[in-house]
Design a protein around this motif. Structure first.
Motif, mmCIF file in Angstrom:
data_model
loop_
_atom_site.group_PDB
_atom_site.id
_atom_site.type_symbol
_atom_site.label_atom_id
_atom_site.label_comp_id
_atom_site.label_asym_id
_atom_site.label_seq_id
_atom_site.Cartn_x
_atom_site.Cartn_y
_atom_site.Cartn_z
ATOM 1 N N LYS A 1 12.723 -6.565 5.753
ATOM 2 C CA LYS A 1 12.099 -7.482 6.699
ATOM 3 C C LYS A 1 11.154 -8.422 5.954
ATOM 4 O O LYS A 1 10.418 -7.999 5.067
ATOM 5 N N LYS A 2 11.157 -9.667 6.330
ATOM 6 C CA LYS A 2 10.262 -10.640 5.703
ATOM 7 C C LYS A 2 9.059 -10.884 6.616
ATOM 8 O O LYS A 2 9.157 -11.585 7.614
ATOM 9 N N THR A 3 7.944 -10.230 6.271
ATOM 10 C CA THR A 3 6.724 -10.356 7.070
ATOM 11 C C THR A 3 5.548 -10.642 6.148
ATOM 12 O O THR A 3 5.566 -10.323 4.971
ATOM 13 N N LYS A 4 4.506 -11.235 6.716
ATOM 14 C CA LYS A 4 3.316 -11.543 5.935
ATOM 15 C C LYS A 4 2.455 -10.302 5.713
ATOM 16 O O LYS A 4 1.770 -10.178 4.720
ATOM 17 N N LYS A 5 2.457 -9.396 6.693
ATOM 18 C CA LYS A 5 1.672 -8.172 6.578
ATOM 19 C C LYS A 5 2.581 -6.951 6.523
ATOM 20 O O LYS A 5 3.712 -6.970 6.988
ATOM 21 N N SER A 6 2.030 -5.900 5.926
ATOM 22 C CA SER A 6 2.762 -4.645 5.870
ATOM 23 C C SER A 6 2.866 -4.044 7.267
ATOM 24 O O SER A 6 1.867 -3.845 7.945
ATOM 25 N N ARG A 7 4.077 -3.743 7.700
ATOM 26 C CA ARG A 7 4.293 -3.128 9.008
ATOM 27 C C ARG A 7 5.162 -1.884 8.855
ATOM 28 O O ARG A 7 5.793 -1.679 7.817
ATOM 29 N N ALA A 8 5.188 -1.078 9.887
ATOM 30 C CA ALA A 8 5.956 0.158 9.845
ATOM 31 C C ALA A 8 7.382 -0.063 10.342
ATOM 32 O O ALA A 8 7.587 -0.606 11.423
ATOM 33 N N TYR A 9 8.348 0.366 9.525
ATOM 34 C CA TYR A 9 9.753 0.322 9.911
ATOM 35 C C TYR A 9 10.366 1.682 9.606
ATOM 36 O O TYR A 9 9.808 2.480 8.846
ATOM 37 N N SER A 10 11.527 1.943 10.162
ATOM 38 C CA SER A 10 12.244 3.171 9.832
ATOM 39 C C SER A 10 12.791 3.074 8.419
ATOM 40 O O SER A 10 13.193 1.991 7.966
ATOM 41 N N LYS A 11 12.839 4.184 7.730
ATOM 42 C CA LYS A 11 13.356 4.200 6.362
ATOM 43 C C LYS A 11 14.841 3.857 6.357
ATOM 44 O O LYS A 11 15.586 4.240 7.256
ATOM 45 N N ILE A 12 15.253 3.163 5.331
ATOM 46 C CA ILE A 12 16.665 2.804 5.215
ATOM 47 C C ILE A 12 17.334 3.485 4.019
ATOM 48 O O ILE A 12 18.540 3.325 3.816
ATOM 49 N N ALA A 13 16.565 4.244 3.227
ATOM 50 C CA ALA A 13 17.142 4.901 2.048
ATOM 51 C C ALA A 13 16.367 6.172 1.727
ATOM 52 O O ALA A 13 15.151 6.230 1.890
#
Length: 223
Positions: free
Chosen positions: A80-92
């Motif tokens: 994801k291309k975001t300016k701030k660190s955000r929480a996402y589900s792991k992909i690996a």
């Protein structure tokens, strides 16, 4: 005594091309960072088959820290291309086995090296393929194996709940950064770092790392 880390990416055949490329690039970069942290004579890593890696760690008491650092580096990946660190589900993610023992043969190619530690690591990873486990250890001492394989089962439970944001904070904590430094690094507040640190189970992970280092140093390396 040395430690050998052997790992396979989980369901790598299902990864999209850009995800697999990001994972491999991250592993390559992380191996360089770990080598710089520990010294070229202390660690060696190699990626093979395109979805697996193996490494020699000459100081087995730091093998678990290195393993979790690599895990956090991979688990924090998102596209994801975001300016701030955000929480996402792991992909690996990957399954990893630590083997601690002797080394009879060291060649320039890790695949040609051999010894007790290599055998322990490889066999343990094979045993994990049909298990719901992601981390396992095998040493010459059954009591050590029993203690840490139980602890690693709990570690897996904790890390399975990581988001990419949790993994990112743990990654920088393992690199030795303070909360304030992490906040600046990933562009969030220090309080947010602290919240993610708690959510990631950092106190339990830190306690396990300390116990592991103590036991491996006293009962194997110096014993």
């Amino acid at each position: 005594m040395i430690a050998v880390l052997t790992a396979d990416l989980i369901d790598s055949s299902l990864y999209k091309e850009d995800v697999l490329q990001q994972v491999l690039d991250t592993l390559t970069s992380e191996f360089g960072i770990i080598t710089k942290q520990n010294g070229e004579k202390s660690v060696r890593f190699n990626i093979y088959r395109g979805d697996s890696f193996q490494g020699i760690v000459k100081s087995p008491e730091v093998a678990l820290l290195i393993a979790i650092q690599i895990k956090a580096a991979v688990n924090r990946i998102h596209l994801k291309k975001t300016k701030k660190s955000r929480a996402y589900s792991k992909i690996a993610d990957f399954k990893l086995a630590i083997g601690i023992g002797t080394q009879e043969l060291e060649r320039e190619a890790l695949s040609e090296s051999n010894g007790q530690a290599f055998q322990f690591s490889g066999r343990s990873l094979d045993e994990m393929k049909n298990e719901n486990r992601k981390t396992r250890i095998k040493t010459p001492v059954e009591e050590i194996d029993a203690e840490f394989n139980t602890a690693f089962f709990l570690l897996d439970t904790i890390t399975d709940k990581w988001s990419t944001a949790s993994a990112e904070v743990v990654y920088f904590l393992l690199r030795g950064l303070k909360e304030r430094e992490i906040a600046a690094e990933i562009n969030i507040s220090q309080s947010a770092v602290n919240q993610r640190k708690k959510a990631a189970g950092w106190e339990a992970i830190s306690g396990l790392l300390n116990r592991y280092q103590q036991v491996i140093t006293t009962k194997l390396k110096n014993g």
